[in-house]
Motif scaffolding. Structure first.
Motif, PDB file in Angstrom:
ATOM      1  N   THR A 109      -2.568  -4.697  -4.882  1.00  0.00           N
ATOM      2  CA  THR A 109      -2.549  -5.768  -5.873  1.00  0.00           C
ATOM      3  C   THR A 109      -2.909  -5.231  -7.255  1.00  0.00           C
ATOM      4  OG1 THR A 109      -3.189  -7.356  -4.180  1.00  0.00           O
ATOM      5  CG2 THR A 109      -3.488  -8.030  -6.460  1.00  0.00           C
ATOM      6  N   VAL A 110      -3.867  -4.348  -7.325  1.00  0.00           N
ATOM      7  CA  VAL A 110      -4.275  -3.754  -8.601  1.00  0.00           C
ATOM      8  C   VAL A 110      -3.133  -2.919  -9.185  1.00  0.00           C
ATOM      9  CG1 VAL A 110      -5.855  -2.107  -9.668  1.00  0.00           C
ATOM     10  CG2 VAL A 110      -6.735  -3.788  -8.040  1.00  0.00           C
ATOM     11  N   ILE A 111      -2.465  -2.129  -8.358  1.00  0.00           N
ATOM     12  CA  ILE A 111      -1.356  -1.290  -8.834  1.00  0.00           C
ATOM     13  C   ILE A 111      -0.205  -2.149  -9.338  1.00  0.00           C
ATOM     14  CG2 ILE A 111       0.420   0.342  -8.094  1.00  0.00           C
ATOM     15  CD1 ILE A 111      -1.712   1.614  -6.281  1.00  0.00           C
ATOM     16  N   ILE A 112       0.180  -3.171  -8.594  1.00  0.00           N
ATOM     17  CA  ILE A 112       1.267  -4.048  -9.018  1.00  0.00           C
ATOM     18  C   ILE A 112       0.891  -4.782 -10.298  1.00  0.00           C
ATOM     19  CG2 ILE A 112       2.554  -6.135  -8.399  1.00  0.00           C
ATOM     20  CD1 ILE A 112       2.540  -5.078  -5.511  1.00  0.00           C
ATOM     21  N   GLY A 113      -0.343  -5.220 -10.402  1.00  0.00           N
ATOM     22  CA  GLY A 113      -0.805  -5.881 -11.624  1.00  0.00           C
ATOM     23  C   GLY A 113      -0.739  -4.961 -12.828  1.00  0.00           C
ATOM     24  N   LEU A 114      -1.127  -3.703 -12.647  1.00  0.00           N
ATOM     25  CA  LEU A 114      -1.070  -2.736 -13.743  1.00  0.00           C
ATOM     26  C   LEU A 114       0.375  -2.443 -14.144  1.00  0.00           C
ATOM     27  CD1 LEU A 114      -3.900  -0.267 -12.715  1.00  0.00           C
ATOM     28  CD2 LEU A 114      -3.913  -1.900 -14.612  1.00  0.00           C
TER      29      LEU A 114
ATOM     30  N   LEU B 254       2.935  -4.514 -13.842  1.00  0.00           N
ATOM     31  CA  LEU B 254       3.410  -5.702 -14.556  1.00  0.00           C
ATOM     32  C   LEU B 254       2.841  -5.758 -15.966  1.00  0.00           C
ATOM     33  CD1 LEU B 254       3.295  -8.436 -11.783  1.00  0.00           C
ATOM     34  CD2 LEU B 254       5.317  -7.453 -12.864  1.00  0.00           C
ATOM     35  N   LEU B 255       1.589  -5.421 -16.125  1.00  0.00           N
ATOM     36  CA  LEU B 255       0.967  -5.394 -17.446  1.00  0.00           C
ATOM     37  C   LEU B 255       1.646  -4.366 -18.343  1.00  0.00           C
ATOM     38  CD1 LEU B 255      -1.297  -6.374 -19.322  1.00  0.00           C
ATOM     39  CD2 LEU B 255      -2.734  -4.578 -18.352  1.00  0.00           C
ATOM     40  N   ALA B 256       1.965  -3.203 -17.797  1.00  0.00           N
ATOM     41  CA  ALA B 256       2.656  -2.169 -18.568  1.00  0.00           C
ATOM     42  C   ALA B 256       4.040  -2.643 -18.989  1.00  0.00           C
ATOM     43  CB  ALA B 256       2.752  -0.886 -17.755  1.00  0.00           C
ATOM     44  N   ALA B 257       4.752  -3.344 -18.114  1.00  0.00           N
ATOM     45  CA  ALA B 257       6.082  -3.853 -18.447  1.00  0.00           C
ATOM     46  C   ALA B 257       6.007  -4.884 -19.568  1.00  0.00           C
ATOM     47  CB  ALA B 257       6.738  -4.460 -17.205  1.00  0.00           C
ATOM     48  N   VAL B 258       5.024  -5.762 -19.526  1.00  0.00           N
ATOM     49  CA  VAL B 258       4.859  -6.774 -20.570  1.00  0.00           C
ATOM     50  C   VAL B 258       4.500  -6.118 -21.896  1.00  0.00           C
ATOM     51  CG1 VAL B 258       3.409  -8.717 -21.309  1.00  0.00           C
ATOM     52  CG2 VAL B 258       4.301  -8.646 -18.986  1.00  0.00           C
ATOM     53  N   ILE B 259       3.604  -5.155 -21.871  1.00  0.00           N
ATOM     54  CA  ILE B 259       3.217  -4.452 -23.100  1.00  0.00           C
ATOM     55  C   ILE B 259       4.419  -3.731 -23.694  1.00  0.00           C
ATOM     56  CG2 ILE B 259       1.863  -2.500 -23.975  1.00  0.00           C
ATOM     57  CD1 ILE B 259      -0.382  -3.424 -22.064  1.00  0.00           C
ATOM     58  N   PHE B 260       5.231  -3.079 -22.866  1.00  0.00           N
ATOM     59  CA  PHE B 260       6.425  -2.384 -23.353  1.00  0.00           C
ATOM     60  C   PHE B 260       7.408  -3.370 -23.975  1.00  0.00           C
ATOM     61  CE2 PHE B 260      10.745  -0.807 -22.641  1.00  0.00           C
ATOM     62  CZ  PHE B 260      10.689   0.360 -23.392  1.00  0.00           C
TER      63      PHE B 260
END
Length: 55
Positions: free
Chosen positions: A10-15, A17-23
């Motif tokens: 869950t932590v890896i998938i969340g990170l 997704l966060l990276a995709a949004v930031i990009f």
């Protein structure tokens, strides 16, 4: 630390997704600063003022 190990997927998938949004946000901001459109022309609020439209 045990919580992180138990929820590692869950932590890896969340990170990711966060990276995709930031990009995506960074790309939108860069496009805006360079005067490029981020979306399509239909329904754009800049119709008539857009430098990409042919006259």
């Amino acid at each position: 630390m045990e919580w992180v190990i138990d929820n590692l997927s869950t932590v890896i998938i969340g990170l990711l997704l966060l990276a995709a949004v930031i990009f995506a946000v960074r790309t939108l901001i860069k496009d805006h600063k360079n005067g490029r459109c981020s979306g399509g022309c239909p329904g754009c609020s800049h119709i008539g003022k857009c430098p990409h439209t042919k006259k």
